[in-house]
Write an enzyme that holds these catalytic residues in place. Structure first.
Site, mmCIF file in Angstrom:
data_model
loop_
_atom_site.group_PDB
_atom_site.id
_atom_site.type_symbol
_atom_site.label_atom_id
_atom_site.label_comp_id
_atom_site.label_asym_id
_atom_site.label_seq_id
_atom_site.Cartn_x
_atom_site.Cartn_y
_atom_site.Cartn_z
ATOM 1 N N MET A 27 0.765 -1.396 0.008
ATOM 2 C CA MET A 27 0.228 -0.087 -0.045
ATOM 3 C C MET A 27 0.668 1.109 -0.132
ATOM 4 O O MET A 27 0.699 2.289 0.526
ATOM 5 C CB MET A 27 -0.923 -0.041 0.991
ATOM 6 C CG MET A 27 -1.891 -1.154 1.297
ATOM 7 S SD MET A 27 -3.710 -1.013 2.346
ATOM 8 C CE MET A 27 -2.448 -0.622 4.347
ATOM 9 N N GLU A 32 11.773 -0.580 5.016
ATOM 10 C CA GLU A 32 12.736 -1.452 4.958
ATOM 11 C C GLU A 32 12.106 -2.432 4.340
ATOM 12 O O GLU A 32 13.160 -3.955 3.732
ATOM 13 C CB GLU A 32 13.837 -1.437 5.472
ATOM 14 C CG GLU A 32 15.054 -0.530 5.306
ATOM 15 C CD GLU A 32 16.346 -0.671 6.188
ATOM 16 O OE1 GLU A 32 16.861 -1.537 7.558
ATOM 17 O OE2 GLU A 32 16.359 0.660 7.025
ATOM 18 N N HIS A 34 9.162 -3.540 3.410
ATOM 19 C CA HIS A 34 9.072 -3.761 1.799
ATOM 20 C C HIS A 34 10.127 -4.212 0.697
ATOM 21 O O HIS A 34 10.020 -4.542 0.199
ATOM 22 C CB HIS A 34 8.264 -2.653 1.098
ATOM 23 C CG HIS A 34 6.666 -2.367 1.501
ATOM 24 N ND1 HIS A 34 7.055 -0.948 2.667
ATOM 25 C CD2 HIS A 34 5.785 -3.275 1.895
ATOM 26 C CE1 HIS A 34 5.467 -0.571 3.416
ATOM 27 N NE2 HIS A 34 4.687 -2.399 3.326
ATOM 28 N N ASP A 149 2.264 -8.562 9.435
ATOM 29 C CA ASP A 149 0.918 -9.018 9.613
ATOM 30 C C ASP A 149 1.065 -10.324 9.712
ATOM 31 O O ASP A 149 0.071 -11.087 8.046
ATOM 32 C CB ASP A 149 0.429 -8.007 8.103
ATOM 33 C CG ASP A 149 0.558 -6.802 8.512
ATOM 34 O OD1 ASP A 149 -0.550 -6.552 9.378
ATOM 35 O OD2 ASP A 149 0.925 -5.956 7.782
ATOM 36 N N SER A 185 4.905 0.774 7.952
ATOM 37 C CA SER A 185 3.782 2.910 7.066
ATOM 38 C C SER A 185 3.678 3.270 7.947
ATOM 39 O O SER A 185 3.999 4.656 8.178
ATOM 40 C CB SER A 185 3.203 2.279 5.875
ATOM 41 O OG SER A 185 3.748 1.315 5.187
HETATM 42 O O1 PAF Z 1 -0.053 -5.133 3.723
HETATM 43 C C1 PAF Z 1 -0.532 -4.641 2.905
HETATM 44 O O2 PAF Z 1 0.602 -3.996 2.556
HETATM 45 C C2 PAF Z 1 -1.892 -4.963 2.551
HETATM 46 O O3 PAF Z 1 -2.900 -5.486 3.281
HETATM 47 C C3 PAF Z 1 -2.171 -5.332 0.771
HETATM 48 C C4 PAF Z 1 -1.859 -7.097 1.195
HETATM 49 C C5 PAF Z 1 -1.042 -5.277 0.141
HETATM 50 C C6 PAF Z 1 -2.987 -5.318 0.880
HETATM 51 O O4 PAF Z 1 -3.414 -4.290 0.346
#
Ligand code: PAF
Length: 277
Positions: A27, A32, A34, A149, A185
């Site tokens: 999103m 880091e 990501h 997550d 984020s």
């Molecule tokens: O983890 C995230 O950034 C979001 O939940 C995802 C998996 C991109 C879905 O919008």
């Protein structure tokens, strides 16, 4: 780097690709964590597709959606630095949802109604809807998600197996700041003072882990509750010790693979974290 804004252009580009495709859905507001998913995908697949899309259906509060950090220019430059050949998909809401923003209905056998799901109505149905749509468009061989997550990761694995989607879902370890705060984020929204208090979440998990190992789950729960009761910055939402596989608390015993999960509110910002016990 190729930036694509429409589903049609993505599908056309995808048709022309022969090799393995790794996909990192995000999103935006990249950090880091990501970038570590991107690095892993680059190691395992010659082609990388990253999506940047703030998905409205996974937010239960319009204010949270509005305040979610967005910085596309910075995100693109971060990707360019480590993956100059990446394909970046940055669709609008109507490219993903058409004229009506809607959520599909998935049967996750309660997995979506505990912990994050109990606190954020419809959140995981929204996540599953967008991830399924993105996987259908991107058709990746592997898709990479962070373990921060962890509940989301398990739900996505379930959705992919229910839909018999050919993509392999890969979970990647949490990246932490030097003081232990899990990268997110949402950390960008913390004030300087809140940032100083934020590592309490990880501290609570570490201390709970030690008590769980030396004593039991009850001692770990009591300690976390006392830790939060003794301060005024954070409000504890939940602390749970759950099976990694089922995310169910009731069957937890020390022979199972378990994790501690925590969520707390720091001012306007909700932070989550988890740790293998
Ligand atoms: O983890 C995230 O950034 C979001 O939940 C995802 C998996 C991109 C879905 O919008």
């Amino acid at each position: 780097m190729k930036i694509l804004k429409t589903a049609k252009s993505l599908q056309e580009t995808r048709k022309g690709i022969d090799g393995l495709v790794g996909f990192v859905p995000t999103m935006g507001a990249l950090h880091e964590g990501h970038l570590s998913l991107i690095q892993k995908s680059l190691k395992e697949n010659p082609v990388l597709i990253v999506s940047i899309f703030v998905n409205p259906t996974q937010f239960d509060s319009p204010l949270d959606l509005e305040k979610y950090p967005r910085n596309l220019t910075h995100d693109l430059s971060l990707i360019e630095q480590i993956a100059p050949d990446a394909i970046v998909f940055t669709p609008s809401v109507s490219e993903i949802y058409g004229n009506t923003v809607h959520t599909k209905n998935y049967a996750f056998e309660g997995l979506d109604r505990i912990m994050e799901g109990a606190s954020r109505e419809g959140h995981f149905q929204g996540v599953a809807t967008v991830v399924e749509q993105l996987l259908d468009l991107v058709k990746p061989d592997k898709a990479y998600f962070g373990e921060k997550d962890f509940q989301q990761l398990q739900i996505i694995k379930k959705m992919v197996s229910q839909k018999k989607h050919p993509t392999t879902i890969v979970g990647c370890p949490i990246k932490r700041e030097p003081d232990g705060l899990a990268m997110s984020s949402r950390n960008q929204r913390l004030s300087n003072e809140q940032r100083l208090h934020a590592p309490l979440l990880y501290q609570a998990l570490q201390e709970a882990k030690s008590l769980f190992q030396k004593q039991n789950a009850t001692a770990a729960h009591r300690h976390v509750e006392a830790l939060f009761a003794a301060q005024t910055h954070f409000t504890l939402d939940y602390f749970s010790i759950c099976s990694e596989e089922t995310l169910m608390e009731s069957h937890v015993d020390k022979t199972e693979k378990v994790r501690g999960f925590i969520a707390a509110q720091l001012g306007e910002i909700r932070l989550i974290d988890n740790l293998k016990f």
